[in-house]
Design an enzyme around this catalytic site. Structure first.
Site, PDB file in Angstrom:
ATOM      1  N   ASP A  78       9.527  13.139  11.688  1.00 56.91           N
ATOM      2  CA  ASP A  78       9.227  12.989  10.262  1.00 56.91           C
ATOM      3  C   ASP A  78       7.733  13.128   9.973  1.00 56.91           C
ATOM      4  OD1 ASP A  78       9.933  12.589   7.627  1.00 56.91           O
ATOM      5  OD2 ASP A  78       9.895  10.395   7.754  1.00 56.91           O
ATOM      6  N   ILE A  96       0.828  -1.203   0.000  1.00 55.14           N
ATOM      7  CA  ILE A  96       0.000   0.000   0.000  1.00 55.14           C
ATOM      8  C   ILE A  96       0.863   1.255   0.000  1.00 55.14           C
ATOM      9  CG2 ILE A  96      -1.986  -1.100   1.103  1.00 55.14           C
ATOM     10  CD1 ILE A  96      -1.045   0.138   3.757  1.00 55.14           C
ATOM     11  N   LYS A 114       5.365  -3.730   7.931  1.00 54.76           N
ATOM     12  CA  LYS A 114       6.421  -2.930   7.318  1.00 54.76           C
ATOM     13  C   LYS A 114       7.632  -3.843   7.108  1.00 54.76           C
ATOM     14  CE  LYS A 114       8.665   1.568   8.054  1.00 54.76           C
ATOM     15  NZ  LYS A 114       8.790   2.705   8.997  1.00 54.76           N
ATOM     16  N   VAL A 127       5.146  -1.153   2.853  1.00 51.80           N
ATOM     17  CA  VAL A 127       4.106  -1.574   3.784  1.00 51.80           C
ATOM     18  C   VAL A 127       3.063  -2.427   3.061  1.00 51.80           C
ATOM     19  CG1 VAL A 127       2.339  -0.810   5.416  1.00 51.80           C
ATOM     20  CG2 VAL A 127       4.457   0.514   5.155  1.00 51.80           C
ATOM     21  N   LEU A 142      13.490   2.994   2.022  1.00 48.38           N
ATOM     22  CA  LEU A 142      14.074   1.968   2.888  1.00 48.38           C
ATOM     23  C   LEU A 142      13.174   0.757   3.074  1.00 48.38           C
ATOM     24  CD1 LEU A 142      15.689   4.131   5.728  1.00 48.38           C
ATOM     25  CD2 LEU A 142      16.714   3.343   3.589  1.00 48.38           C
TER      26      LEU A 142
END
Length: 512
Positions: free
Chosen positions: A277, A120, A141, A128, A125
């Protein structure tokens, strides 16, 4: 997936050539920035953005970090670099499946009842996937296969170019770049260990849930957390910047903007760890209008003293007090204490007027820039390493708020947050602590100086008794003079009174 030596050499050559182009562009950026040619700076920044995309995951992440370094690059360059999006094509499912099975030591179907092959979301890095566990829909993840080796290769190539960086950009830029690269290296390796992310999530959720009632953070299936796999609770929601869907649901966009700023600002002021973030992909809104926070791989940590000084800076900004802003920046080590205070203050006053919507004349700006250019390169603003992630968080947070409410005023919003009863108490404590710390520092400095002055006078063997007595008398005005000099940076008005008093006493004792 094995990589041949020839492929590694080819990749390194690609990095060397691209970084050389980046540095050549950067030199032109600095030249045009000094001449005030903003359009040229933006045009060149666009070229560097394309270079970072071309170089792949490591450099996309690095570019995002560089976009918060106002001490290294002009604002127009930073604005363009901040457009770097951490979205890359997903890895093939077979590789993802193999990665998961290696982590658990058993087939994928033995771990999850169902696992969606199509992700999705896919980033530099990791990616998911939806899955099912114990009859519940969850998200998993997964670290991108081979990414750790790729990062090691990229960072190794960058480190081998240090001499070229120093030669082309000069020592000052070189040392700043070294610090940035060192912090980035630690940060990206932390992000590639999902066990650390799980611990970050638990720590931040504990802090937030102790005071927030209308906020959601996904739960973690700790027994299944591995270095490369992170299974989490699935909380459906609307992306924070999907304005049309939020409007359809009847949510108040202005309130959502204020709520985002409140959550992240309070996190920085009250907690020793914060989510660093907050880009739109990491903030969603559930059906009840509550914020959902995702992705705790990148976090910042600030000690109590730094948080207190940030609080003081916020308050000074809200009060539009240029002198207190300068004092707070010096305490944060974001400004050289010996910088030209007059120039800095004038620049801050113009910036504050602009923030308040007042028209600042082109002549005023040009006059300041011409006068300040020499000073700022000699005594530059600087960004301490521990504040780099805070600046990134702040910029992303403001971007989200402005998307929701184009008329959003960050300072006014923070002012309302700081005006709450709990925050007012925090401000009083921070102010008293800061002032007490300043007084004690100056007192200790003064106490160290007085005996040295006394020893110096004792060593003068040719003094007559009368001269010695006169000399001792000068200790009082001399001490006041030294103390005033120490206070001059943070308390100019008090130091002015001290200077005047010390001169008056010198004259009195001399004529006595």
């Amino acid at each position: 997936m094995s990589v041949s030596r020839s492929e590694i050499r080819a990749h390194k050559r690609k990095i060397y050539i691209s970084v050389l182009k980046f540095l050549l562009i950067l030199r032109r950026v600095n030249k045009y920035a000094k001449r005030g040619k903003s359009d040229k700076v933006r045009e060149l920044a666009e070229k560097n953005v394309k270079l970072f995309y071309k170089l792949g995951p490591t450099f996309i992440k690095l570019g995002q970090i560089l976009s918060s370094r106002g001490d290294m690059f002009p604002q127009e360059y930073i604005d363009k670099m901040s457009e770097l999006q951490d979205i890359v094509p997903p890895a093939p499912f077979e590789e993802i499946k193999r990665e998961i099975e290696e982590e658990y030591g058993r087939p994928l179907n033995d771990v999850f009842e169902y696992f969606e092959e199509r992700p999705i979301f896919s980033a530099s890095l990791g990616q998911v996937h939806m899955a099912k566990l114990g009859g519940k829909t969850i998200v998993v993840k997964v670290l991108r296969p081979g990414i750790r080796k790729r990062v090691e290769l990229d960072l190794g190539a960058l480190k081998s170019m240090r001499i070229m960086l120093k030669t082309m950009m000069g020592e000052d830029f070189y040392f700043m770049a070294q610090r940035v690269l060192s912090a980035f290296e630690k940060s990206i390796y932390d992000e590639m260990d999902y066990r650390k992310e799980a611990n970050n999530l638990l720590e931040i959720s504990e802090n937030l849930y102790s005071r927030e009632k209308d906020l959601r953070i996904p739960g973690i299936y700790m027994e299944l957390v591995r270095e490369k796999v992170l299974p989490m609770e699935y909380i459906p929601g609307i992306k924070i910047t999907d304005v049309e869907k939020l409007k359809e649901k009847g949510f108040d966009l202005k309130s959502l903007a204020s709520r985002v700023v409140e959550v992240f600002t309070t996190m920085v002021i009250k907690d020793n760890v914060f989510h660093a973030d907050p880009h739109p992909g990491n903030i969603y809104v559930d059906e009840n209008g509550h914020l959902i926070l995702y992705d705790f791989g990148m976090v910042g940590r600030l000690d109590k003293k730094t948080r207190r000084n940030l609080f003081m800076l916020y308050n000074a900004l809200i009060s539009r007090d240029a002198d207190r802003i300068i004092d707070a920046m010096i305490r944060l080590d974001a400004l050289d204490p010996y910088a030209d205070r007059y120039v800095i203050k004038k620049g801050i006053v113009l910036a504050l007027r602009s923030l308040e919507g007042e028209k600042v004349s082109e002549y005023e700006v040009r006059e300041l820039v011409n006068f300040a250019n020499k000073i700022f390169y000699e005594f530059p603003f600087r960004l301490p390493d521990n504040l780099a992630l805070f600046i990134r968080m702040y910029v992303l947070m403001e971007g989200v708020a402005l998307t929701l409410d184009p008329e959003f005023n960050m300072l006014n919003s923070i002012g309302k947050i700081l005006d709450s009863p709990g925050m007012r108490r925090e401000l009083v404590v921070s102010t008293l602590s800061t002032e007490l710390e300043t007084i004690m520092t100056n007192y200790r400095t003064l106490m160290r100086l007085i005996p040295k002055m006394n020893d110096y006078l004792d060593m003068q063997s040719n003094y007559t008794k009368y001269e010695k007595e006169k000399g001792y008398e000068y200790i009082i005005p001399g001490s006041i003079f030294v103390g005033s000099a120490v206070l001059a940076i943070n308390h100019p008005f008090i130091s002015l009174i001290g200077f005047a008093l010390s001169i008056a006493l010198f004259i009195y004792f001399y004529l006595k």
